[in-house]
Scaffold this active site. Structure first.
Site, mmCIF file in Angstrom:
data_model
loop_
_atom_site.group_PDB
_atom_site.id
_atom_site.type_symbol
_atom_site.label_atom_id
_atom_site.label_comp_id
_atom_site.label_asym_id
_atom_site.label_seq_id
_atom_site.Cartn_x
_atom_site.Cartn_y
_atom_site.Cartn_z
ATOM 1 N N CYS A 41 62.872 87.574 59.935
ATOM 2 C CA CYS A 41 64.058 87.811 59.114
ATOM 3 C C CYS A 41 65.038 88.704 59.872
ATOM 4 O O CYS A 41 64.680 89.836 60.255
ATOM 5 C CB CYS A 41 63.654 88.462 57.791
ATOM 6 S SG CYS A 41 65.069 88.858 56.722
ATOM 7 N N CYS A 56 63.585 84.748 52.717
ATOM 8 C CA CYS A 56 62.633 85.820 53.027
ATOM 9 C C CYS A 56 62.061 86.335 51.713
ATOM 10 O O CYS A 56 62.811 86.751 50.818
ATOM 11 C CB CYS A 56 63.332 86.941 53.786
ATOM 12 S SG CYS A 56 62.312 88.418 54.017
ATOM 13 N N ASP A 64 54.784 78.497 56.090
ATOM 14 C CA ASP A 64 54.135 77.938 54.907
ATOM 15 C C ASP A 64 53.692 79.019 53.920
ATOM 16 O O ASP A 64 53.807 78.841 52.705
ATOM 17 C CB ASP A 64 52.939 77.078 55.328
ATOM 18 C CG ASP A 64 53.360 75.899 56.196
ATOM 19 O OD1 ASP A 64 54.432 75.339 55.922
ATOM 20 O OD2 ASP A 64 52.629 75.559 57.135
ATOM 21 N N GLU A 91 55.608 73.172 43.666
ATOM 22 C CA GLU A 91 56.969 72.708 43.933
ATOM 23 C C GLU A 91 57.037 71.201 43.695
ATOM 24 O O GLU A 91 56.156 70.458 44.131
ATOM 25 C CB GLU A 91 57.348 73.028 45.376
ATOM 26 C CG GLU A 91 58.767 72.676 45.735
ATOM 27 C CD GLU A 91 59.104 73.036 47.173
ATOM 28 O OE1 GLU A 91 60.294 73.202 47.475
ATOM 29 O OE2 GLU A 91 58.164 73.156 47.993
ATOM 30 N N CYS A 129 63.089 90.492 51.318
ATOM 31 C CA CYS A 129 64.450 90.980 51.025
ATOM 32 C C CYS A 129 65.351 89.914 50.411
ATOM 33 O O CYS A 129 66.439 90.233 49.929
ATOM 34 C CB CYS A 129 65.097 91.523 52.301
ATOM 35 S SG CYS A 129 65.453 90.253 53.549
ATOM 36 N N ASP A 165 51.785 75.728 48.341
ATOM 37 C CA ASP A 165 52.706 74.884 49.111
ATOM 38 C C ASP A 165 51.865 73.846 49.842
ATOM 39 O O ASP A 165 50.980 74.203 50.625
ATOM 40 C CB ASP A 165 53.498 75.733 50.110
ATOM 41 C CG ASP A 165 54.482 74.899 50.923
ATOM 42 O OD1 ASP A 165 55.139 74.025 50.323
ATOM 43 O OD2 ASP A 165 54.572 75.098 52.147
#
Length: 370
Positions: free
Chosen positions: A340, A321, A350, A268, A324, A184
């Protein structure tokens, strides 16, 4: 496999004059060819080919005798560059080709054949110019393709030689979760990996911005057309060149390490042109130069048989998250850490994004290309 090797040239005063003639003549032919293409399309609705334009070039010698002083193959290289510009325009929608100006910061011309490289003597022979002193700091083997001679805004001359080593690209190896890394990119930290590593942003432009402002203020006070103004302009060009060299050196070292340590790299897709419209972040985004970083990763991956995985720009990598899968819609740019509410896991914004990029990439339905 094609590779380009770039070397610094040290021409004499007479050779610099010949370089200037080549730059000017190639620019004239490029602008003439672009005008011919525009006129032909407006009149007949058809595109004139590069080969037709090349046959028309000798007819210009009567009106412009100085065209005979330069390498004829370099003149024909201008029409090839124009063709490439139109191909890029239709394929990538990057903008219609523009007429070239002698005030362009970088001047260049190409030599497709009939040049020689002497590694022992540290010199290169070019048609119509002769042997030129060149710092051939590394050797290569293979068939010589097109050579491109360029002049930087700071007044330095370089030659870039395209070489075909006649070797096939290595086959792509299989990748899995263990040898794949998600990356990222950011501004505070240049890059964050899914392994939790944060690579500091060196901020090359920001470190030199005060000096740059001083030099630009000096330039604004010089009289236009004076020698002192040219000297001030060169000082600014040298500083910009230093910043660009620092940035390239950092990115080359980082991309080489990432490619050597991993079999696949997940990235990305970013809408950088859209992000640059944010005037608060535009300078910082330009300084990190994400596009250049990704380009280096892509061609080095081709060289070494590695794989680049790209996911779409609308994947919510930051807000999900990674444990989960809870989607936190309330995260803003100011939130660097969050917890979360579903599983209670604490996340670094990040690092969590980098882990999700890797997970999305390993799920083939999220890929936009391999």
């Amino acid at each position: 496999m094609l590779k380009a090797y770039k070397y610094r040239m040290y021409p004499t005063k007479g050779q610099k004059e010949m370089f200037s003639k080549h730059f000017g003549c190639v620019r004239v032919i490029y602008n003439w060819a672009l005008e011919q293409k525009i006129k032909t399309y407006e009149q007949d609705g058809k595109a004139v080919s590069r080969f037709t334009l090349n046959k028309m070039i000798p007819t210009l010698y009567d009106e412009m005798e100085w065209l005979k002083e330069v390498n004829s193959q370099s003149l024909r290289g201008a029409t090839l560059n124009l063709d490439n510009a139109f191909t890029k325009f239709f394929r990538d929608k990057t903008g219609f080709p523009k007429f070239k100006s002698k005030k362009n910061p970088v001047q260049s011309f190409s030599v497709p054949q009939h040049y020689e490289v002497d590694f022992d003597g540290n010199k290169v022979k070019l048609p119509k110019i002769g042997w030129i002193k060149t710092k051939l700091h590394r050797r290569f083997e293979g068939n010589l393709k097109t050579a491109t001679i360029s002049k930087t805004p700071s007044g330095k001359y370089f030659i870039s030689i395209l070489v075909d080593d006649e070797k096939d690209l290595p086959a792509k190896q299989k990748f899995n979760e263990n040898n794949t890394v998600g990356i990222d990119v950011g501004i505070k930290d240049f890059a964050i990996t899914s392994n939790g590593e944060k690579i500091d942003n060196p901020k090359h432009l920001n470190n030199s911005i005060k000096r740059l402002k001083v030099l630009q203020k000096r330039l604004s006070r010089k009289q236009k057309g004076s020698k002192n103004r040219e000297k001030a302009r060169q000082e600014i060009a040298k500083l910009h060149e230093k910043i660009a060299n620092q940035r390239n050196d950092f990115q080359h070292k980082l991309t080489s390490r990432l490619i050597s340590e991993n079999q696949a790299i997940a990235l990305e897709t970013l809408n950088i042109s859209g992000m640059l419209k944010n005037h608060c972040l535009a300078q910082s985004i330009n300084d990190v130069s994400w596009s250049s970083f990704v380009t280096k990763l892509e061609y080095k991956a081709e060289w070494y048989g590695k794989i680049i995985l790209r996911i779409g720009q609308f994947e919510p990598s930051t807000k999900i998250c990674n444990i989960c899968g809870y989607h936190n819609k309330n995260i803003t740019l100011a939130d660097r850490k969050w917890q979360c509410p579903d599983c209670g896991a604490s996340h670094d914004r990040d690092v969590n994004a980098a882990i999700n990029i890797k997970k999305f990439a390993l799920n083939k339905q999220n890929l936009i290309g391999i």
